[in-house]
Design a protein around this motif. Structure first.
Motif, mmCIF file in Angstrom:
data_model
loop_
_atom_site.group_PDB
_atom_site.id
_atom_site.type_symbol
_atom_site.label_atom_id
_atom_site.label_comp_id
_atom_site.label_asym_id
_atom_site.label_seq_id
_atom_site.Cartn_x
_atom_site.Cartn_y
_atom_site.Cartn_z
ATOM 1 N N SER A 20 67.939 33.701 44.195
ATOM 2 C CA SER A 20 68.077 34.110 45.592
ATOM 3 C C SER A 20 66.780 33.862 46.357
ATOM 4 O O SER A 20 66.807 33.482 47.531
ATOM 5 C CB SER A 20 68.493 35.581 45.690
ATOM 6 O OG SER A 20 67.469 36.403 45.202
ATOM 7 N N ALA A 21 65.639 34.051 45.709
ATOM 8 C CA ALA A 21 64.369 33.751 46.373
ATOM 9 C C ALA A 21 64.266 32.266 46.677
ATOM 10 O O ALA A 21 63.744 31.869 47.716
ATOM 11 C CB ALA A 21 63.201 34.198 45.494
ATOM 12 N N LEU A 23 66.869 30.117 47.093
ATOM 13 C CA LEU A 23 67.873 29.683 48.060
ATOM 14 C C LEU A 23 67.577 30.157 49.480
ATOM 15 O O LEU A 23 67.849 29.437 50.448
ATOM 16 C CB LEU A 23 69.259 30.175 47.640
ATOM 17 C CG LEU A 23 69.854 29.523 46.395
ATOM 18 C CD1 LEU A 23 71.177 30.167 46.038
ATOM 19 C CD2 LEU A 23 70.034 28.025 46.615
ATOM 20 N N TYR A 24 67.054 31.371 49.625
ATOM 21 C CA TYR A 24 66.935 31.965 50.959
ATOM 22 C C TYR A 24 65.505 32.016 51.485
ATOM 23 O O TYR A 24 65.213 32.786 52.389
ATOM 24 C CB TYR A 24 67.549 33.368 50.947
ATOM 25 C CG TYR A 24 69.019 33.332 50.598
ATOM 26 C CD1 TYR A 24 69.940 32.741 51.460
ATOM 27 C CD2 TYR A 24 69.478 33.856 49.403
ATOM 28 C CE1 TYR A 24 71.282 32.690 51.143
ATOM 29 C CE2 TYR A 24 70.827 33.810 49.072
ATOM 30 C CZ TYR A 24 71.719 33.229 49.943
ATOM 31 O OH TYR A 24 73.046 33.171 49.626
ATOM 32 N N THR A 25 64.634 31.205 50.959
ATOM 33 C CA THR A 25 63.280 31.132 51.507
ATOM 34 C C THR A 25 63.047 29.742 52.075
ATOM 35 O O THR A 25 63.801 28.811 51.813
ATOM 36 C CB THR A 25 62.220 31.410 50.419
ATOM 37 O OG1 THR A 25 62.340 30.438 49.395
ATOM 38 C CG2 THR A 25 62.364 32.805 49.856
ATOM 39 N N LYS A 26 61.979 29.622 52.819
ATOM 40 C CA LYS A 26 61.643 28.327 53.413
ATOM 41 C C LYS A 26 60.504 27.675 52.638
ATOM 42 O O LYS A 26 59.674 26.998 53.203
ATOM 43 C CB LYS A 26 61.265 28.520 54.882
ATOM 44 C CG LYS A 26 62.414 29.014 55.698
ATOM 45 C CD LYS A 26 62.071 29.100 57.153
ATOM 46 C CE LYS A 26 63.294 29.626 57.881
ATOM 47 N NZ LYS A 26 63.257 29.453 59.289
ATOM 48 N N TRP A 29 60.578 22.238 48.781
ATOM 49 C CA TRP A 29 61.549 21.979 47.708
ATOM 50 C C TRP A 29 60.870 21.832 46.348
ATOM 51 O O TRP A 29 61.450 22.161 45.324
ATOM 52 C CB TRP A 29 62.411 20.757 48.019
ATOM 53 C CG TRP A 29 61.673 19.444 47.964
ATOM 54 C CD1 TRP A 29 61.044 18.823 48.993
ATOM 55 C CD2 TRP A 29 61.488 18.629 46.813
ATOM 56 N NE1 TRP A 29 60.459 17.667 48.571
ATOM 57 C CE2 TRP A 29 60.725 17.516 47.218
ATOM 58 C CE3 TRP A 29 61.874 18.713 45.487
ATOM 59 C CZ2 TRP A 29 60.351 16.514 46.345
ATOM 60 C CZ3 TRP A 29 61.513 17.709 44.624
ATOM 61 C CH2 TRP A 29 60.746 16.620 45.055
ATOM 62 N N LYS A 32 60.404 25.286 44.973
ATOM 63 C CA LYS A 32 61.712 25.790 44.542
ATOM 64 C C LYS A 32 62.107 25.182 43.198
ATOM 65 O O LYS A 32 62.582 25.889 42.305
ATOM 66 C CB LYS A 32 62.782 25.466 45.586
ATOM 67 C CG LYS A 32 62.640 26.249 46.872
ATOM 68 C CD LYS A 32 63.727 25.870 47.850
ATOM 69 C CE LYS A 32 63.617 26.647 49.145
ATOM 70 N NZ LYS A 32 64.714 26.355 50.071
#
Length: 171
Positions: A20-21, A23-26, A29, A32
């Motif tokens: 979730s961190a 997917l929902y952070t800016k 890549w 991520k």
């Protein structure tokens, strides 16, 4: 203390939080992708770390002197190609006769060790506690014992003894 199911649940929750961190952070890549790779890699650490904690037999070397608690022999099976194994539950006596929990050890099957283990098991069933001692033999290039190491492999041999009667002081 967590059970196996509790440990799996804890790791799934950590993975979901990390996902979730991601997917929902800016975050970039690359960060991520690195987070996903690290979380995935950390699943391997408990996978290889927990089996010894759950009582599975170890492949670590046995102590030089030990008290034999139990045995189990899995003989070779030619039809399945299984080479067989000998499992010994033992307590370490190298630091003296202190109270310790037994540890399960896995040894490769050999005919000589099998006969010694069966004899020790018979004595244990008759109520004679058994002590064991590791005797290392050097094997030469053709698998025969030699006095010197000639580049061959080392074979482990175990000798079993009856536990001596305790000596009580005179009154």
């Amino acid at each position: 203390m967590l059970s196996k199911a509790g440990l799996v649940t804890a790791y799934v929750i950590i993975a979901l939080l990390s996902l979730s961190a991601v997917l929902y952070t800016k975050w970039p890549w690359r960060l991520k992708a690195l987070t996903i790779a690290l979380v995935s890699a950390f699943y391997l650490i408990p996978y290889y770390s927990f089996p010894p904690l759950f009582g599975w037999p170890t492949d670590e070397p046995m102590p030089k002197r030990f008290n034999l608690v139990a045995i189990y022999v899995q003989e070779p099976n030619k039809s399945s190609g299984d080479e067989g194994e000998i499992f010994l539950w033992a307590t370490n006596l190298e630091n003296g006769p202190t109270r310790q929990e037994p540890r399960a050890y896995r040894l490769p099957f050999s005919g000589e060790l099998h006969s010694k283990v069966v004899e020790a098991g018979t004595k244990m069933r008759k109520g004679l506690p058994q002590l064991g001692e590791i005797v290392e033999k050097n094997l030469g290039p053709h698998g025969k014992p030699t006095d010197e190491d000639q580049g061959g492999q080392k074979s482990i041999d175990i000798d079993f003894f009856d536990l001596p009667d305790p000596l009580f002081p005179e009154k």
